[in-house]
Motif scaffolding. Structure first.
Motif, PDB file in Angstrom:
ATOM      1  N   LYS A 292     -22.728  64.298  -9.866  1.00  0.00           N
ATOM      2  CA  LYS A 292     -21.508  65.118  -9.299  1.00  0.00           C
ATOM      3  C   LYS A 292     -21.733  64.853  -7.791  1.00  0.00           C
ATOM      4  O   LYS A 292     -22.612  64.306  -7.249  1.00  0.00           O
ATOM      5  N   LEU A 293     -20.417  65.075  -7.364  1.00  0.00           N
ATOM      6  CA  LEU A 293     -20.248  65.124  -5.839  1.00  0.00           C
ATOM      7  C   LEU A 293     -21.323  65.964  -5.141  1.00  0.00           C
ATOM      8  O   LEU A 293     -21.492  67.131  -5.632  1.00  0.00           O
ATOM      9  N   SER A 294     -21.616  65.576  -3.862  1.00  0.00           N
ATOM     10  CA  SER A 294     -22.607  66.464  -2.898  1.00  0.00           C
ATOM     11  C   SER A 294     -22.096  67.768  -2.589  1.00  0.00           C
ATOM     12  O   SER A 294     -22.554  68.679  -2.261  1.00  0.00           O
ATOM     13  N   LYS A 295     -20.586  67.666  -2.196  1.00  0.00           N
ATOM     14  CA  LYS A 295     -19.770  68.221  -1.805  1.00  0.00           C
ATOM     15  C   LYS A 295     -18.400  68.673  -2.489  1.00  0.00           C
ATOM     16  O   LYS A 295     -18.076  67.958  -3.162  1.00  0.00           O
ATOM     17  N   MET A 296     -17.990  69.857  -2.631  1.00  0.00           N
ATOM     18  CA  MET A 296     -16.343  69.842  -3.345  1.00  0.00           C
ATOM     19  C   MET A 296     -16.613  69.678  -4.949  1.00  0.00           C
ATOM     20  O   MET A 296     -15.643  69.115  -5.606  1.00  0.00           O
TER      21      MET A 296
ATOM     22  N   LEU B 189      -2.563  65.490  -4.198  1.00  0.00           N
ATOM     23  CA  LEU B 189      -4.150  65.485  -4.106  1.00  0.00           C
ATOM     24  C   LEU B 189      -4.427  65.286  -2.405  1.00  0.00           C
ATOM     25  O   LEU B 189      -5.318  65.975  -1.985  1.00  0.00           O
ATOM     26  N   GLY B 190      -3.817  64.634  -1.695  1.00  0.00           N
ATOM     27  CA  GLY B 190      -3.818  64.218  -0.363  1.00  0.00           C
ATOM     28  C   GLY B 190      -3.491  65.946   0.327  1.00  0.00           C
ATOM     29  O   GLY B 190      -4.245  65.780   1.355  1.00  0.00           O
TER      30      GLY B 190
ATOM     31  N   ALA C  25      -6.495  69.958   3.123  1.00  0.00           N
ATOM     32  CA  ALA C  25      -6.586  71.509   3.425  1.00  0.00           C
ATOM     33  C   ALA C  25      -8.245  71.705   3.120  1.00  0.00           C
ATOM     34  O   ALA C  25      -8.599  72.762   3.996  1.00  0.00           O
ATOM     35  N   MET C  26      -9.053  71.065   2.241  1.00  0.00           N
ATOM     36  CA  MET C  26     -10.319  71.678   1.793  1.00  0.00           C
ATOM     37  C   MET C  26     -11.271  70.997   2.936  1.00  0.00           C
ATOM     38  O   MET C  26     -12.318  71.405   3.212  1.00  0.00           O
TER      39      MET C  26
ATOM     40  N   LEU D 166      -8.553  57.244  -0.459  1.00  0.00           N
ATOM     41  CA  LEU D 166      -8.816  58.272  -1.428  1.00  0.00           C
ATOM     42  C   LEU D 166      -8.784  59.598  -0.872  1.00  0.00           C
ATOM     43  O   LEU D 166      -8.117  60.400  -1.634  1.00  0.00           O
ATOM     44  N   MET D 167      -8.669  60.104   0.150  1.00  0.00           N
ATOM     45  CA  MET D 167      -8.540  61.218   0.702  1.00  0.00           C
ATOM     46  C   MET D 167      -7.191  61.606   1.084  1.00  0.00           C
ATOM     47  O   MET D 167      -7.105  62.567   1.822  1.00  0.00           O
TER      48      MET D 167
END
Lengths: 188, 188, 188
Positions: free
Chosen positions: A104-108, B88-89, B94-95, B153-154
């Motif tokens: 899993k991701l470490s964040k989010m 997604l972007g 926002a997160m 990706l982000m």
């Protein structure tokens, strides 16, 4: 004439000394090698380490990845089962992710939603999955070491690890030996 | 006389060979350079990386910081807004923290209280804030690279990143190229 | 004859130049040294860093561990008490682990159960405890540096730190100086 010969012998001697020094420098000069300690069991750090590993291999670097602690379960094969574990071994086996598909991701992570989102995003953006990157690393000759002490502490058996060419089980000394002669090292 | 000339030619040849070896060693010797992969999005690790970066620059080292994964949003400018992002972007936007003012401690955050406490403590003890350290790094010639894959990706756009002299967007190959010729590397 | 003397002088000059180059290479060649930044306060990472440190020392490497941020409280002595702290110093003192006996796993801590399980497992598998590893590191000449800025920020006093031979309190510049001349560096 004598003086001349003396001079010649002298330069020969000094030349030999300098040559020795240069040979020693050559011998101890770092190789074009990258050594990574893959300590983390997080998807994001595992991705980073394999992106770096395959990138470095593509540039002609010799690459060594040393999997230890939480990084070790990443290399379990989800399809392999082994018996004969004691209670603690069974607990570790059950609680730690079984292979890269489970990390899993470490964040989010958000109960798995963030991890799923990241994976779908990677597919959309044509970033290789962790499984594909491991296969690519194998093809490119990236060497993988697994920490024997971690295997022992977590009760993992060699029979449950992924098939990978020339997988090496070793201790910290072997990792350090490679690190000593490498140009680049990362603890991930 | 002939023997003598032979000897001379011989030492000339050997000298040239040694010189070649020394030139090669000089060419491949690491530069006085520090390369850091800034992977983390935590306030404490960001502080550590900029303290190390500015310290190294003050010592005359060439410094490269490669921001990737969770480190990338640290370099967003809180005052800049961009449109045209997909869903997604927008979610990532926002997160994830918008700039260094929004990052938190990896431990003892306590709903923001720990982070606020640390910041007030830094002020009291005359430790520069992250904002000030970035400005200092810019002045000192610290080079900042941003990972293109992370941007992609982000869903981040270049227009929303901070103004920094000679910001470079690049991939893992460029980072490794710098790391190969550096004396010191850290993955943070 | 004149030409000959010219040649001799010439090779002497070139030899001296090459010798200078080799001396410079020798001077700037990295030493057989490992520098670790011990940033983390987690039991697993602390274990990893001391396993690496003692392993490297056993191989004859010069080893420097630079404790900073969350790594700093690991070196507090649980039996030592100091007074005269201000409110924030008292808070940090109370909230951060007092010595290696109090640190927890970064994953699977499960309210302390996972950490206790790991410790009992280490005993069973004959892996030295963190306390024993620190004693071993001291015996082997591993050098420990503590970050002065972290001491100051967290309000720690030298009187409350463990007894360790030649403990050095220093800043980032001293750590970087050691890193510059080392073969291997890790940020843990």
């Amino acid at each position: 004439m004598k003086e001349k010969e003396g001079k010649e012998k002298d330069i020969e001697k000094r030349f030999a000394a300098l040559k020795g020094q240069v040979e020693n420098l050559t011998k101890t000069a770092p190789e074009n090698k990258l050594v990574m300690i893959c300590f983390s069991g997080d998807l994001d750090k595992a991705l980073a380490s394999f992106i770096i590993a395959t990138g470095a291999a593509a540039m002609g670097m010799d690459v060594v990845m040393f999997f230890t602690f939480w990084g070790t379960p990443l290399l379990r094969d989800k399809k392999k089962k082994v018996g004969g574990k004691d209670l603690l071994g069974k607990m570790f086996g059950a609680m730690l992710p079984k292979g890269v598909g489970k990390v899993k991701l470490s964040k989010m992570n958000m109960g798995g939603m963030g991890t799923a989102m990241m994976k779908s995003l990677m597919k959309k953006k044509n970033v290789a999955s962790l499984e594909d990157m491991i296969a690519l690393a194998a093809e490119m000759g990236v060497r993988i070491f697994i920490c024997e002490m971690s295997m022992d502490l977590m009760g993992f058996q060699r029979e449950e690890m992924i098939a990978y060419p020339n997988l090496t089980y070793c201790g910290v000394a072997k990792m350090l030996e490679e690190a000593q002669s490498s140009k680049v090292q990362f603890f991930i």
